[in-house]
Design a protein around this motif. Structure first.
Motif, short mmCIF file in Angstrom:
data_model
loop_
_atom_site.label_atom_id
_atom_site.label_comp_id
_atom_site.label_asym_id
_atom_site.label_seq_id
_atom_site.Cartn_x
_atom_site.Cartn_y
_atom_site.Cartn_z
N ASN A 1 -88.38 -57.06 8.30
CA ASN A 1 -86.86 -56.88 8.38
C ASN A 1 -86.13 -57.93 8.77
OD1 ASN A 1 -87.62 -54.02 8.03
ND2 ASN A 1 -88.23 -53.84 10.22
N GLY A 2 -86.22 -58.87 8.03
CA GLY A 2 -85.20 -60.14 8.24
C GLY A 2 -85.60 -61.06 9.45
N LYS A 3 -86.89 -60.70 10.13
CA LYS A 3 -87.10 -61.43 11.29
C LYS A 3 -88.50 -62.03 10.99
CE LYS A 3 -85.02 -58.72 14.96
NZ LYS A 3 -85.14 -58.09 16.06
N TYR A 4 -88.66 -63.34 11.40
CA TYR A 4 -89.97 -63.96 11.25
C TYR A 4 -91.05 -64.07 12.27
CZ TYR A 4 -87.42 -65.74 7.25
OH TYR A 4 -86.71 -65.92 6.07
N TYR A 5 -92.06 -63.77 12.06
CA TYR A 5 -93.20 -63.79 13.00
C TYR A 5 -94.53 -64.40 12.44
CZ TYR A 5 -90.45 -59.56 14.29
OH TYR A 5 -89.55 -58.69 14.85
N TYR B 1 -97.14 -71.15 8.05
CA TYR B 1 -96.53 -70.11 7.18
C TYR B 1 -96.05 -68.75 8.35
CZ TYR B 1 -101.46 -67.92 7.80
OH TYR B 1 -102.46 -67.58 8.40
N MET B 2 -95.35 -67.92 8.05
CA MET B 2 -94.90 -66.77 8.88
C MET B 2 -94.62 -65.55 8.03
SD MET B 2 -92.42 -68.66 11.65
CE MET B 2 -92.93 -67.57 13.05
N LEU B 3 -94.71 -64.41 8.55
CA LEU B 3 -94.54 -63.24 7.90
C LEU B 3 -93.03 -63.20 8.35
CD1 LEU B 3 -97.40 -61.26 8.71
CD2 LEU B 3 -97.02 -62.51 6.63
N ARG B 4 -92.18 -62.23 7.12
CA ARG B 4 -90.79 -61.92 7.53
C ARG B 4 -90.87 -60.48 7.16
NH1 ARG B 4 -85.36 -63.01 4.08
NH2 ARG B 4 -86.57 -61.46 2.59
N ASP C 1 -92.71 -60.01 3.30
CA ASP C 1 -92.70 -61.41 2.91
C ASP C 1 -93.38 -62.56 3.39
OD1 ASP C 1 -90.61 -60.66 0.71
OD2 ASP C 1 -89.25 -60.53 2.34
N ASN D 1 -93.61 -66.41 4.27
CA ASN D 1 -92.63 -67.63 4.29
C ASN D 1 -93.49 -68.99 4.14
OD1 ASN D 1 -90.53 -69.34 4.53
ND2 ASN D 1 -90.28 -68.89 6.82
N LEU E 1 -90.06 -68.21 -0.13
CA LEU E 1 -90.34 -66.97 0.52
C LEU E 1 -90.88 -66.02 -0.58
CD1 LEU E 1 -89.45 -65.54 3.10
CD2 LEU E 1 -87.49 -64.55 2.13
#
Length: 107
Positions: free
Chosen positions: A65-69, A60-63, A27, A29, A36
């Motif tokens: 497995n429920g974690k943001y990177y 923006y960030m990438l999600r 996803d 974010n 999302l």
């Protein structure tokens, strides 16, 4: 599907391409918009999504497995490599000017 990765503008849209063939879900974010956006995977493992054109500096960030990177292939991470990535709106213009040798030609 293009094999380019990162953020691009196309037809008044912001398009995001991520190469992550081993993921089952990804996803995007949009930080300021608190949205999302699900990304869609093609047969080669590239994930893509499009949103109305974002402004320069939009975070923006990438999600995963429920974690943001942050996106490691982003052109800007103004708050550091462990913080949100940022859209660079003038990236294409900057590259075009550089290829012209900084001539005063308008693009």
């Amino acid at each position: 599907m293009s094999s380019s990765i990162g953020h691009f503008y196309r037809d008044k849209m912001s398009v995001f391409h991520v190469y992550a063939p081993l993921l089952d879900k990804l996803d995007l974010n949009l930080m300021e918009q608190h949205k999302l956006i699900p990304m869609h995977k093609d047969e080669l493992g590239y994930w893509v999504c499009s949103v109305p054109a974002l402004t320069d500096g939009s975070r923006y960030m990438l999600r995963v497995n429920g974690k943001y990177y942050p996106y490691p292939a982003s052109r800007s991470q103004p708050d550091g490599v462990h913080q949100a990535s940022a859209v660079v709106a003038n990236y294409v213009i900057t590259l075009e000017k550089r290829s012209l040798g900084n001539q005063s030609t308008q693009i």
